[in-house]
Design a protein around this motif. Structure first.
Motif, PDB file in Angstrom:
ATOM      1  N   VAL A  11       9.033  -0.823  -9.595  1.00  0.00           N
ATOM      2  CA  VAL A  11       7.926  -0.285  -8.805  1.00  0.00           C
ATOM      3  C   VAL A  11       6.993  -1.445  -8.477  1.00  0.00           C
ATOM      4  CG1 VAL A  11       5.926   1.251  -8.842  1.00  0.00           C
ATOM      5  CG2 VAL A  11       8.077   1.995  -9.875  1.00  0.00           C
ATOM      6  N   HIS A  12       6.613  -1.582  -7.208  1.00  0.00           N
ATOM      7  CA  HIS A  12       5.789  -2.710  -6.780  1.00  0.00           C
ATOM      8  C   HIS A  12       4.504  -2.205  -6.111  1.00  0.00           C
ATOM      9  CE1 HIS A  12       9.355  -5.256  -7.366  1.00  0.00           C
ATOM     10  NE2 HIS A  12      10.027  -4.311  -6.721  1.00  0.00           N
ATOM     11  N   LYS A  13       3.375  -2.509  -6.721  1.00  0.00           N
ATOM     12  CA  LYS A  13       2.055  -2.250  -6.132  1.00  0.00           C
ATOM     13  C   LYS A  13       1.943  -0.811  -5.622  1.00  0.00           C
ATOM     14  CE  LYS A  13       1.221  -7.081  -4.946  1.00  0.00           C
ATOM     15  NZ  LYS A  13       0.886  -8.053  -3.891  1.00  0.00           N
ATOM     16  N   LEU A  14       2.313   0.130  -6.463  1.00  0.00           N
ATOM     17  CA  LEU A  14       2.285   1.536  -6.068  1.00  0.00           C
ATOM     18  C   LEU A  14       0.898   2.127  -6.319  1.00  0.00           C
ATOM     19  CD1 LEU A  14       5.056   4.135  -6.486  1.00  0.00           C
ATOM     20  CD2 LEU A  14       2.751   4.779  -7.109  1.00  0.00           C
ATOM     21  N   SER A  15       0.361   2.774  -5.300  1.00  0.00           N
ATOM     22  CA  SER A  15      -0.935   3.457  -5.404  1.00  0.00           C
ATOM     23  C   SER A  15      -0.777   4.885  -4.908  1.00  0.00           C
ATOM     24  CB  SER A  15      -2.012   2.734  -4.579  1.00  0.00           C
ATOM     25  OG  SER A  15      -2.263   1.442  -5.099  1.00  0.00           O
ATOM     26  N   ILE A  16      -1.545   5.799  -5.501  1.00  0.00           N
ATOM     27  CA  ILE A  16      -1.525   7.215  -5.130  1.00  0.00           C
ATOM     28  C   ILE A  16      -2.956   7.658  -4.884  1.00  0.00           C
ATOM     29  CG2 ILE A  16      -0.904   9.560  -5.850  1.00  0.00           C
ATOM     30  CD1 ILE A  16       1.182   8.270  -7.732  1.00  0.00           C
ATOM     31  N   GLY A  17      -3.175   8.385  -3.801  1.00  0.00           N
ATOM     32  CA  GLY A  17      -4.521   8.832  -3.485  1.00  0.00           C
ATOM     33  C   GLY A  17      -4.577  10.280  -3.074  1.00  0.00           C
ATOM     34  N   ALA A  18      -5.783  10.840  -3.171  1.00  0.00           N
ATOM     35  CA  ALA A  18      -6.082  12.189  -2.685  1.00  0.00           C
ATOM     36  C   ALA A  18      -7.312  12.057  -1.795  1.00  0.00           C
ATOM     37  CB  ALA A  18      -6.343  13.144  -3.839  1.00  0.00           C
ATOM     38  N   GLY A  19      -7.077  12.021  -0.496  1.00  0.00           N
ATOM     39  CA  GLY A  19      -8.188  11.759   0.404  1.00  0.00           C
ATOM     40  C   GLY A  19      -8.707  10.335   0.190  1.00  0.00           C
ATOM     41  N   THR A  20      -9.995  10.223  -0.096  1.00  0.00           N
ATOM     42  CA  THR A  20     -10.597   8.904  -0.333  1.00  0.00           C
ATOM     43  C   THR A  20     -10.544   8.494  -1.802  1.00  0.00           C
ATOM     44  OG1 THR A  20     -12.790   9.921  -0.595  1.00  0.00           O
ATOM     45  CG2 THR A  20     -12.167   9.195   1.617  1.00  0.00           C
ATOM     46  N   GLN A  21     -10.037   9.374  -2.672  1.00  0.00           N
ATOM     47  CA  GLN A  21      -9.999   9.085  -4.106  1.00  0.00           C
ATOM     48  C   GLN A  21      -8.673   8.439  -4.497  1.00  0.00           C
ATOM     49  OE1 GLN A  21     -10.171  12.553  -6.611  1.00  0.00           O
ATOM     50  NE2 GLN A  21     -10.589  11.387  -8.475  1.00  0.00           N
ATOM     51  N   THR A  22      -8.753   7.334  -5.231  1.00  0.00           N
ATOM     52  CA  THR A  22      -7.557   6.662  -5.728  1.00  0.00           C
ATOM     53  C   THR A  22      -7.232   7.183  -7.126  1.00  0.00           C
ATOM     54  OG1 THR A  22      -8.030   4.654  -4.459  1.00  0.00           O
ATOM     55  CG2 THR A  22      -6.516   4.443  -6.319  1.00  0.00           C
ATOM     56  N   LEU A  23      -6.032   7.727  -7.295  1.00  0.00           N
ATOM     57  CA  LEU A  23      -5.620   8.304  -8.571  1.00  0.00           C
ATOM     58  C   LEU A  23      -4.775   7.336  -9.384  1.00  0.00           C
ATOM     59  CD1 LEU A  23      -4.643  11.869  -7.287  1.00  0.00           C
ATOM     60  CD2 LEU A  23      -6.838  11.109  -8.206  1.00  0.00           C
ATOM     61  N   VAL A  24      -3.939   6.574  -8.719  1.00  0.00           N
ATOM     62  CA  VAL A  24      -3.127   5.523  -9.350  1.00  0.00           C
ATOM     63  C   VAL A  24      -3.317   4.264  -8.510  1.00  0.00           C
ATOM     64  CG1 VAL A  24      -0.789   4.745  -9.904  1.00  0.00           C
ATOM     65  CG2 VAL A  24      -1.441   7.127 -10.313  1.00  0.00           C
ATOM     66  N   ASN A  25      -3.646   3.150  -9.166  1.00  0.00           N
ATOM     67  CA  ASN A  25      -4.064   1.962  -8.430  1.00  0.00           C
ATOM     68  C   ASN A  25      -3.171   0.765  -8.729  1.00  0.00           C
ATOM     69  OD1 ASN A  25      -5.607   0.239  -6.849  1.00  0.00           O
ATOM     70  ND2 ASN A  25      -7.080  -0.192  -8.486  1.00  0.00           N
ATOM     71  N   ASN A  26      -2.339   0.404  -7.750  1.00  0.00           N
ATOM     72  CA  ASN A  26      -1.653  -0.891  -7.741  1.00  0.00           C
ATOM     73  C   ASN A  26      -0.798  -1.119  -8.995  1.00  0.00           C
ATOM     74  OD1 ASN A  26      -1.149  -3.277  -6.301  1.00  0.00           O
ATOM     75  ND2 ASN A  26      -2.631  -4.424  -7.531  1.00  0.00           N
ATOM     76  N   VAL A  27       0.078  -0.165  -9.303  1.00  0.00           N
ATOM     77  CA  VAL A  27       0.908  -0.247 -10.502  1.00  0.00           C
ATOM     78  C   VAL A  27       2.245  -0.918 -10.167  1.00  0.00           C
ATOM     79  CG1 VAL A  27       2.227   1.095 -12.181  1.00  0.00           C
ATOM     80  CG2 VAL A  27      -0.137   1.718 -11.654  1.00  0.00           C
ATOM     81  N   SER A  28       2.614  -1.896 -10.969  1.00  0.00           N
ATOM     82  CA  SER A  28       3.920  -2.540 -10.857  1.00  0.00           C
ATOM     83  C   SER A  28       4.599  -2.507 -12.223  1.00  0.00           C
ATOM     84  CB  SER A  28       3.786  -3.992 -10.382  1.00  0.00           C
ATOM     85  OG  SER A  28       3.253  -4.058  -9.075  1.00  0.00           O
ATOM     86  N   LEU A  29       5.885  -2.203 -12.230  1.00  0.00           N
ATOM     87  CA  LEU A  29       6.655  -2.225 -13.478  1.00  0.00           C
ATOM     88  C   LEU A  29       8.124  -2.423 -13.152  1.00  0.00           C
ATOM     89  CD1 LEU A  29       8.139   0.817 -13.727  1.00  0.00           C
ATOM     90  CD2 LEU A  29       5.802   1.467 -14.296  1.00  0.00           C
ATOM     91  N   HIS A  30       8.859  -2.877 -14.167  1.00  0.00           N
ATOM     92  CA  HIS A  30      10.297  -3.119 -13.985  1.00  0.00           C
ATOM     93  C   HIS A  30      11.047  -2.709 -15.239  1.00  0.00           C
ATOM     94  CE1 HIS A  30      14.097  -4.916 -12.872  1.00  0.00           C
ATOM     95  NE2 HIS A  30      14.106  -5.586 -14.017  1.00  0.00           N
ATOM     96  N   ILE A  31      12.144  -1.966 -15.037  1.00  0.00           N
ATOM     97  CA  ILE A  31      13.044  -1.611 -16.130  1.00  0.00           C
ATOM     98  C   ILE A  31      14.413  -2.173 -15.778  1.00  0.00           C
ATOM     99  CG2 ILE A  31      13.836   0.221 -17.646  1.00  0.00           C
ATOM    100  CD1 ILE A  31      11.824   2.094 -16.363  1.00  0.00           C
ATOM    101  N   PRO A  32      14.935  -3.093 -16.573  1.00  0.00           N
ATOM    102  CA  PRO A  32      16.276  -3.611 -16.278  1.00  0.00           C
ATOM    103  C   PRO A  32      17.326  -2.518 -16.435  1.00  0.00           C
ATOM    104  CG  PRO A  32      15.543  -4.342 -18.439  1.00  0.00           C
ATOM    105  CD  PRO A  32      14.375  -3.658 -17.803  1.00  0.00           C
ATOM    106  N   ALA A  33      18.489  -2.734 -15.874  1.00  0.00           N
ATOM    107  CA  ALA A  33      19.581  -1.765 -15.985  1.00  0.00           C
ATOM    108  C   ALA A  33      19.872  -1.477 -17.446  1.00  0.00           C
ATOM    109  CB  ALA A  33      20.818  -2.305 -15.291  1.00  0.00           C
TER     110      ALA A  33
END
Length: 472
Positions: A11-33
């Motif tokens: 996951v690269h720089k994932l953000s989630i919002g509701a209107g003008t509200q940011t619920l998840v901000n700029n999340v990056s993570l990696h799980i190898p196989a």
């Protein structure tokens, strides 16, 4: 056996919002196989929303941005529909609420068997045999012919896992797999997850169970207020946390709580005389006698399926005992006995906003909105959540709304059925201490169902341990 090649997830720089509200901000993570990553954090921190975004199943009107890589495929996070083509065969999600993953009109074995039949192409007889074998491995063969409403929440969680994992998707996201389970059943789930990992499954686990995170190892990511505050190897994060929030989270484990002393000898709210209950040939408990007194905090313990919820429902008058009697104190109002449900989704109308549900309660019983606002502040529930549907808040947030609604009625007895199973240690501690404070202030008896022996030992004045030969 998983027939798919091991598949990494990024996951690269994932953000989630509701209107003008940011619920998840700029999340990056990696799980190898074939790797393991565990998300820790308080309820409402964005963990489940992150999982829904990865699946392409965000509820409207939430939006997301960023990118997601699943194996060799690259996705724009905003294109939810594209990831839905992977459901079942490449990407599977076991949601936090097992009831959302099960068909209430279908028997348990058939729910698992259908995956073997329609996804894996097995015959009806082969699918049925595979389903019964899976249930037998978890000592749940007796549940095969039952419907979801006839089994406990913990059993439903395990059935949902078996159905989800049956297709053999190489990437599995699992949300709170051990909530509400006793130690034996937690070990069963751990064994299932380890078997999946050994089979090459890439596992993203969302949990409040620090024990499970420690046992799974791999990488831990700690989220707070929608952002990642710490991540690293499990042993390093849990053994020497660097961020102040992570340290607070781990310090709130029930084993560190101070033991509670008993109240004065107050009158009983309910007298229980030699009650027993069985379902068919299964004896849940027998010859249970006790008084539940005003202001008393009593833990109801016992293995999954031992009848803890059934016992509470008999206290509430929702079920009848097969033997014995339950007598309430005189002069109690119709609303004097209240229940906090194990699965809060079952306690709210799915198409009605939380504001409307709570407003209806306040108007019906002529209660103060200001008092509700105070309770919401204590439970750390922001006003912005009120205009959402129950499905648009986290399980932990919905659980706290259910608690606030019951406390507003100031009952004489609360049956709290695993009321904090979806909460992180910090929020769990705050919520249970509020429940204890309310019981003491208003002389309200609390029957608390819990699988956590540390909570039972430190929060309750005494315990009722249910077993088939229980006698008190």
């Amino acid at each position: 056996m998983n027939s798919h090649p091991p598949t990494p997830l990024s996951v690269h720089k994932l953000s989630i919002g509701a209107g003008t509200q940011t619920l998840v901000n700029n999340v990056s993570l990696h799980i190898p196989a074939g790797g393991v990553l565990t998300l820790l954090g308080e309820s409402g921190s964005g963990k489940s929303l992150l999982a829904q975004a990865i699946m392409g199943n965000l509820p409207a009107p939430l939006t997301c941005s960023g990118t997601i890589d699943i194996g060799a495929r690259h996705f724009d996070a905003a294109d939810l529909r594209a990831r839905r083509t992977l459901w079942g065969r490449t990407l599977s999600l076991l949601p936090q609420e097992p009831w959302l993953a099960l068909d209430p009109t279908m028997r348990v074995a058939r729910q698992i068997g259908e995956v073997h039949e329609f996804v894996l192409g097995r015959s009806v007889d082969q699918a049925a045999a595979a389903a019964h074998a899976a249930l037998t491995r978890l000592n749940m063969a007796d549940a095969a012919a039952k419907y979801p409403f006839q089994i406990s929440g913990g059993m439903a969680q395990r059935v949902a896992f078996l159905a989800t994992h049956a297709a053999g998707a190489p990437v599995l996201i699992i949300d709170e797999p051990t909530k509400g389970l006793d130690s034996d059943r937690r070990n069963d789930v751990l064994a299932m997850l380890r078997a999946a990992i050994e089979d090459g499954v890439t596992l993203l686990t969302i949990t409040h169970d620090v024990w499970l995170a420690r046992q799974l190892g791999g990488t831990i990511v700690v989220m707070h207020s929608g952002a990642v505050v710490e991540q690293g190897a499990a042993a390093a994060v849990l053994g020497a946390p660097q961020h102040a929030y992570t340290r607070r989270l781990l310090a709130a484990e029930p084993a560190a709580w101070q033991r509670e002393t008993g109240p004065a000898d107050l009158p009983p709210v309910v007298r229980i005389d030699a009650i027993g209950k069985r379902f068919g040939a299964q004896q849940l408990f027998a010859n249970v006698s006790t008084d539940i007194r005003q202001g008393e905090f009593v833990a109801i313990t016992g293995p999954s399926g031992s009848g803890k919820t059934t016992f509470g429902n008999i206290m509430l008058g929702l079920l009848k005992a097969d033997s014995g009697s339950v007598r309430r104190a005189d002069g109690l109002a119709r609303t004097a006995f209240q229940k906090i449900y194990q699965d809060p989704a079952a306690a709210f109308a799915p198409t009605v906003s939380l504001r409307r549900s709570l407003q209806d309660l306040l108007e019906l019983h002529r209660l103060s909105w200001d008092e509700l606002t105070t309770l919401m502040q204590r439970l750390r529930l922001p006003n912005a959540l009120l205009d959402r549907l129950p499905s648009q808040v986290s399980g932990g947030e919905l659980q706290r709304f259910a608690i606030a609604r019951v406390l507003m009625l100031r009952p004489a007895l609360i049956f709290a059925d695993e009321p904090t199973s979806r909460l992180d240690p910090l929020t769990q501690q705050e919520t249970l201490f509020l429940l204890r404070e309310h019981a003491q202030r208003h002389q309200c008896a609390v029957l608390l169902v819990t699988h956590d022996p540390d909570i039972a030992a430190r929060l309750a004045q005494r315990q009722i341990s249910l077993r088939p030969d229980a006698a008190f």
